[in-house]
Structures are given as structure tokens and as C-alpha cells.
Design a protein around this motif. Structure first.
Motif, PDB file in Angstrom:
ATOM      1  N   UNK A  75      45.187  59.721  62.512  1.00  0.00           N
ATOM      2  CA  UNK A  75      43.853  60.077  62.051  1.00  0.00           C
ATOM      3  C   UNK A  75      43.743  60.077  60.535  1.00  0.00           C
ATOM      4  N   UNK A  76      44.555  59.251  59.896  1.00  0.00           N
ATOM      5  CA  UNK A  76      44.574  59.174  58.433  1.00  0.00           C
ATOM      6  C   UNK A  76      44.002  57.832  57.981  1.00  0.00           C
ATOM      7  N   UNK A  77      43.909  57.651  56.671  1.00  0.00           N
ATOM      8  CA  UNK A  77      43.411  56.396  56.119  1.00  0.00           C
ATOM      9  C   UNK A  77      44.533  55.674  55.381  1.00  0.00           C
ATOM     10  N   UNK A  78      44.352  54.347  55.270  1.00  0.00           N
ATOM     11  CA  UNK A  78      45.219  53.522  54.432  1.00  0.00           C
ATOM     12  C   UNK A  78      44.374  53.027  53.270  1.00  0.00           C
ATOM     13  N   UNK A  79      44.774  53.382  52.061  1.00  0.00           N
ATOM     14  CA  UNK A  79      44.031  53.002  50.870  1.00  0.00           C
ATOM     15  C   UNK A  79      44.610  51.711  50.287  1.00  0.00           C
ATOM     16  N   UNK A  80      43.746  50.702  50.137  1.00  0.00           N
ATOM     17  CA  UNK A  80      44.173  49.413  49.583  1.00  0.00           C
ATOM     18  C   UNK A  80      43.114  48.918  48.608  1.00  0.00           C
ATOM     19  N   UNK A  81      43.537  48.507  47.416  1.00  0.00           N
ATOM     20  CA  UNK A  81      42.620  47.855  46.477  1.00  0.00           C
ATOM     21  C   UNK A  81      42.324  46.459  47.025  1.00  0.00           C
ATOM     22  N   UNK A  82      41.060  46.185  47.295  1.00  0.00           N
ATOM     23  CA  UNK A  82      40.689  44.940  47.969  1.00  0.00           C
ATOM     24  C   UNK A  82      39.521  44.280  47.240  1.00  0.00           C
ATOM     25  N   UNK A  83      39.636  42.968  47.010  1.00  0.00           N
ATOM     26  CA  UNK A  83      38.530  42.161  46.457  1.00  0.00           C
ATOM     27  C   UNK A  83      37.961  42.792  45.188  1.00  0.00           C
ATOM     28  N   UNK A  84      38.861  43.291  44.330  1.00  0.00           N
ATOM     29  CA  UNK A  84      38.379  43.937  43.110  1.00  0.00           C
ATOM     30  C   UNK A  84      38.180  42.944  41.973  1.00  0.00           C
ATOM     31  N   UNK A  85      39.141  42.012  41.807  1.00  0.00           N
ATOM     32  CA  UNK A  85      39.107  41.104  40.672  1.00  0.00           C
ATOM     33  C   UNK A  85      39.194  39.653  41.139  1.00  0.00           C
ATOM     34  N   UNK A  86      38.660  38.757  40.328  1.00  0.00           N
ATOM     35  CA  UNK A  86      38.700  37.330  40.653  1.00  0.00           C
ATOM     36  C   UNK A  86      40.129  36.841  40.833  1.00  0.00           C
ATOM     37  N   UNK A  87      41.037  37.318  39.974  1.00  0.00           N
ATOM     38  CA  UNK A  87      42.426  36.867  40.066  1.00  0.00           C
ATOM     39  C   UNK A  87      43.030  37.217  41.415  1.00  0.00           C
ATOM     40  N   UNK A  88      42.709  38.394  41.937  1.00  0.00           N
ATOM     41  CA  UNK A  88      43.270  38.813  43.221  1.00  0.00           C
ATOM     42  C   UNK A  88      42.712  37.963  44.367  1.00  0.00           C
ATOM     43  N   UNK A  89      41.425  37.666  44.309  1.00  0.00           N
ATOM     44  CA  UNK A  89      40.828  36.814  45.348  1.00  0.00           C
ATOM     45  C   UNK A  89      41.453  35.425  45.313  1.00  0.00           C
ATOM     46  N   UNK A  90      41.632  34.889  44.101  1.00  0.00           N
ATOM     47  CA  UNK A  90      42.204  33.550  43.981  1.00  0.00           C
ATOM     48  C   UNK A  90      43.660  33.515  44.444  1.00  0.00           C
ATOM     49  N   UNK A  91      44.436  34.549  44.140  1.00  0.00           N
ATOM     50  CA  UNK A  91      45.823  34.590  44.604  1.00  0.00           C
ATOM     51  C   UNK A  91      45.888  34.550  46.122  1.00  0.00           C
ATOM     52  N   UNK A  92      44.998  35.288  46.756  1.00  0.00           N
ATOM     53  CA  UNK A  92      44.981  35.306  48.215  1.00  0.00           C
ATOM     54  C   UNK A  92      44.608  33.937  48.783  1.00  0.00           C
ATOM     55  N   UNK A  93      43.651  33.297  48.157  1.00  0.00           N
ATOM     56  CA  UNK A  93      43.244  31.967  48.630  1.00  0.00           C
ATOM     57  C   UNK A  93      44.384  30.965  48.498  1.00  0.00           C
ATOM     58  N   UNK A  94      45.106  31.030  47.391  1.00  0.00           N
ATOM     59  CA  UNK A  94      46.208  30.101  47.171  1.00  0.00           C
ATOM     60  C   UNK A  94      47.360  30.396  48.119  1.00  0.00           C
ATOM     61  N   UNK A  95      47.679  31.666  48.286  1.00  0.00           N
ATOM     62  CA  UNK A  95      48.866  32.061  49.067  1.00  0.00           C
ATOM     63  C   UNK A  95      48.617  31.999  50.567  1.00  0.00           C
ATOM     64  N   UNK A  96      47.420  32.446  51.005  1.00  0.00           N
ATOM     65  CA  UNK A  96      47.175  32.585  52.444  1.00  0.00           C
ATOM     66  C   UNK A  96      46.071  31.673  52.969  1.00  0.00           C
ATOM     67  N   UNK A  97      45.319  31.077  52.073  1.00  0.00           N
ATOM     68  CA  UNK A  97      44.227  30.223  52.507  1.00  0.00           C
ATOM     69  C   UNK A  97      42.982  30.994  52.907  1.00  0.00           C
ATOM     70  N   UNK A  98      43.001  32.306  52.737  1.00  0.00           N
ATOM     71  CA  UNK A  98      41.846  33.144  53.065  1.00  0.00           C
ATOM     72  C   UNK A  98      41.704  34.217  51.990  1.00  0.00           C
TER      73      UNK A  98
END
Length: 488
Positions: free
Chosen positions: A242-265
Motif C-alpha cells: 500500500x505504498x508508492x514508488x517515486x520516480x522522476x519521469x518525463x521531466x527533461x528533454x534529455x531524459x526523454x531522448x535517452x529513453x527513445x534511443x535506449x528503449x525505442x519508447x
């Protein structure tokens, strides 16, 4: 022109010497069963005049018309609170308690400063400095009207009990994250500590079970900081607890681009693929979200921490919070450790929506005022996993609340209290802060401990910590920038 209100004739309804049944003093609000009778109570249904609340055992025992509660509790002497609003304490849905020593180091810096500032800074903390940094953050938060903070986990090489002790000693409710990274954040290379990380996560969730003010949570800095297996496993562990998992998500352009390059999504799409997108997710920021990703959040029942001040100071975009509200996406307001003033946060939340979306679409309401109080209190409590416990003035809820002075020129005359609190409220109007029914702050000062000594020690330790931390700034300080400008 003669002053129509000469000093010897002025009256201040909120002054200590005008309360009809004696001066308003901290001892009249101390522990025990109390019947509090302010001018207005902010209930889940909205502001209610001539309402009262009975507080006992750390919770609200009854909330309703003052006349009725006085009849039902003849043994209680009402504590009259003229000119005050009794409202839920604010919930900071995203904080970093051990980063307080470096707050101003982030000013004027570009995005993704965690690599250059926060990781080195926290890495230089020891037990004493981590404790003092966290307690300093908690002090600022309480002064600003926050009764709950969600800490996204520290990278300091100390036990999480240090942060828990600081929060508990300060008297603030804390959703305490344990960082569960098991991959290199830059390269995404698998780490060797996967099983150990998950064992620590289980122990952390069990460690604080039943604690009064500390509520365990898991955290992953960014999706690429954990392997796919750990992302999915932490989601399952948190959901079961019944707890939460805290994750920084879709905050910066660099992070979105890294995900696209590494995972394709994109990052949120990747979390769905690995089984980490669900009601247990507290997605910090979520500023760069597509319409499809909004649908993912809504369908999964995930929550978001909308951090408008952080977006303005170091972000690439503003989260579409009004659209999230319309789509039924759960979200609260977070400071990201920028500044601990809840009323300024609510104002920034509305103002950012107006500038980013409202002006372009002719939306002159942008949440109609009440939305930002809602997301700052009950919405935030729900987002951090405490919706059943806190965030509202209602029988059975934890007595986490504020007494706010609305007798001054900022609020008089009053025509629309929710809007006024959002647009014109400030922490100087907070007379008292209560957490779990106990008076924690009185007129900006903590009850029962020495804040001046803490601040002094923090200043001493911060100088030592920053001196040994390999912090790298991209921009000069403001004074250096001014000198360079003058030289040119």
C-alpha cells in the motif's frame, strides 16, 4: 487627511488580547481534547462558516456546525478563533529533504542538475549533516504550512533512519523514500546489487509499518537508474504494501531522448512495458507528456507530482495539470525542494497553468482557485498514498491542519476565500500548524525545540559539506554575473 483609524482606536480581531474567552496562546491549543471554533472551516464540501472541530487522540473526532458540537460536547470549553480559518495542512508531493544545504546552488542552472549538484552534494553528507539538512528542510516546510512531505530518497551514504529521525523530531509527517537504483544512470548498465536492493526495499517497507509520522516508500531516481526487473519488482512490493514508488519521469528533454534511443519508447511507455506503471506510481514532474501518455496515466491510475516552481527554475516545460484534472489523473503539488511556502506553491501552480495554457486558449479560470487548494491538500495526500489518512478536515482523519489568520488587509474584504488563499495567502498568516493533533508551529516558530540553534548549525555544516563536494556549476553566481556585466 485625518487617519480614520488612529492607533489607539484600531482593533485587530486576531490579536491575542481580543479573543472573547482570553488571549489566544499556545497552551490553549496544547494536547488533549479540544473544541476549536474558528470563523471558517475548510471542509471537503468547501468553506463553512460557524463550523467547529473536535480534536482528540491525533485525529478529528467530529466536524460540523459549532452550535451542534457545543451541545454534543458540553464538557468542552470552545476555543474561539475569531478571524481564523481552520484548513487542511498542505502536502508536498515531491521533496528532497537532504538537499537543503545546496538550495541556492541550483539557481540559474540548466536542467538535469542532479548529476552536477545533487549527487555530489548528498554524497558529501555524513550522519550529522544529513540529519541537520533534513531537519532544516522540515522546519522550512512546517513554517510554510506543509504538514506532510514526500521525500524521494537520499543518496547520502547514511541509513534512512537518519532522515526519519530528522522528520520525526521536527514533527512533520513524511513519506520516506528508499532509493532502489541498481543500474548506472548514465549508461544504463545493469548493476550487481539487484537482489540486495530488493531485500533492502522489503526491509524498508516493514521497518516503518505502524509508525505515527513516517510512511515508507520506494524510489528510483529515473527509469534508467534501475534494471527492468527491479522496476517491476519495486512496483509489486509497493503495491502489496500500500505504498508508492517515486520516480522522476518525463521531466527533461534529455531524459526523454535517452529513453527513445535506449528503449525505442518514451519513459512512461517504458515503465508500462516493464510492469512499473500502476496506481503505486508517483511520477515526479511528468512535464513532457504526449496525449497518449496522458491516457496511459489515466488508465493506469498512476499519480503525478506537479512541481510548478521547479519547472520554472530548471525545467523544459510545465505539466498540463488542468488537462490532467479533466482526464481524471491523480496529482498533487510538489516543491522539489525549491522553497517551502505552500501558499506560494498554490499560486505558482495556478500561475504556471495560466501562462503555459490558459492565455493561449482563453481559459480565464485555470482551475477556479479551489482546484489548487484541493491538489495542495487532499489531492496531494491521495497522490502520496495517504488519502485515507490525511488531507481533509473530516471526522476520522488525522488532525493535520493549519490555523490561518484572514483578518488582515490581504483578506478583507473577502468575497471568494479559496481564490484569496491561492492568490493572496502567504505563510506569514499561518498562526499555528498541527500534525497528528499536536501543535508543531506557533507563529512561525517550532514548539518544543530550538530552531535558531538548528539554523546556526546548518550554516556551519553546509559550508563544510559544499567545500568538499565536487559540485559543478554551469553559470556564475548572481553577484559574479553582475560584476561581469558591469565589466562589459
Amino acid at each position: 487627511m485625518r487617519d480614520p483609524y488612529p492607533k489607539d482606536e484600531m482593533t485587530h480581531p486576531m490579536r491575542d488580547d481580543t479573543a472573547p474567552d482570553g488571549p489566544l496562546r499556545p497552551d490553549r491549543l496544547s494536547d488533549g481534547v479540544r473544541l476549536l471554533a474558528p470563523d471558517v472551516v475548510m471542509t471537503p464540501e468547501g468553506p463553512m462558516e460557524r463550523y467547529a472541530a473536535v480534536v482528540a487522540g491525533g485525529a478529528f473526532r467530529a466536524v460540523g456546525p459549532a452550535a451542534r458540537l457545543e451541545r454534543e460536547h458540553p464538557g468542552l470549553t470552545p476555543v474561539r478563533l475569531p478571524g481564523h480559518v481552520l484548513m487542511p495542512g498542505f502536502v508536498d508531493a515531491h521533496h528532497h529533504l537532504t538537499q537543503s544545504f545546496g538550495a541556492a546552488l541550483a539557481f540559474g542552472e540548466p536542467s538535469e542538475i542532479f548529476r552536477r549538484v545533487w549527487v555530489p552534494l548528498e554524497g558529501a553528507l555524513d550522519e550529522e549533516s544529513a540529519y541537520v539538512a533534513a531537519k532544516l528542510s522540515a522546519l522550512e516546510s512546517l513554517r510554510g504550512g506543509f504538514t506532510t512531505v514526500a521525500d524521494a530518497g537520499t543518496r547520502a551514504p547514511v541509513d534512512t533512519g537518519v532522515v526519519a529521525a530528522a522528520a520525526g523530531d521536527a514533527g512533520i509527517r513524511c513519506v520516506l523514500g528508499l532509493v532502489c537504483n541498481d543500474a548506472d544512470e548514465g549508461a544504463g548498465a545493469p548493476g550487481k546489487g539487484g537482489p540486495a536492493v530488493l531485500a533492502a526495499a522489503e526491509a524498508h517497507l516493514a521497518r516503518y509499518e505502524g509508525a505515527e509520522l513516517i510512511h515508507p516508500s520506494l524510489a528510483v531516481s529515473v527509469p534508467e537508474a534501475a534494471t527492468a526487473g527491479t522496476l517491476g519488482a519495486t512496483a509489486r512490493l509497493a503495491a502489496e504494501a500500500g505504498a508508492v514508488v517515486q520516480i522522476h519521469v518525463n521531466e527533461h528533454l534529455a531524459a526523454v531522448e535517452r529513453s527513445l534511443v535506449r528503449h525505442g519508447v518514451r519513459p512512461l511507455e517504458y515503465l508500462r512495458e516493464v510492469g512499473a506503471l500502476g496506481p503505486q506510481l508517483l511520477a515526479a514532474h511528468a512535464t513532457l507528456v504526449t496525449p497518449a501518455e496522458l491516457t496511459l496515466l489515466a488508465d493506469a491510475g498512476a499519480a503525478v507530482s506537479y512541481n510548478p516552481v521547479a519547472s520554472a527554475w530548471k525545467g523544459n516545460a510545465v505539466a498540463p495539470a488542468t488537462t490532467m484534472a479533466e482526464r481524471g489523473i491523480r496529482f498533487g503539488l510538489g516543491t522539489d525542494g525549491t522553497r517551502g511556502d505552500a501558499f506560494r506553491l498554490a499560486d505558482a501552480a495556478e500561475f504556471a497553468q495560466r501562462l503555459a495554457y490558459g492565455l493561449a486558449t482563453g481559459d480565464s479560470s485555470c482551475g477556479a482557485g479551489w482546484s489548487w487548494l484541493e491538489r495542495g491538500g487532499p489531492g496531494g495526500a491521495d497522490a502520496v498514498g495517504l488519502g485515507a489518512l490525511t488531507g481533509r478536515i473530516a471526522a476520522g482523519a488525522a488532525a493535520d491542519f493549519l490555523l490561518v489568520d484572514v483578518s488582515g488587509p490581504e483578506m478583507r474584504p473577502s468575497w471568494d476565500l479559496p481564490w484569496e488563499l491561492v492568490r493572496r495567502g502567504n505563510r506569514d498568516q499561518i498562526t499555528a500548524v498541527f500534525v497528528a493533533g499536536r501543535l508543531r508551529m506557533w507563529r512561525g516558530r517550532p514548539v518544543g525545540w530550538d530552531d535558531h540553534a538548528l539554523v546556526q548549525r546548518a550554516a556551519e555544516l553546509a559550508e563544510e559539506v559544499v567545500a568538499r563536494a565536487p559540485v559543478t556549476r554551469a553559470h556564475p553566481t548572481s553577484t559574479q554575473a553582475r560584476a561581469r556585466s558591469a565589466a562589459r
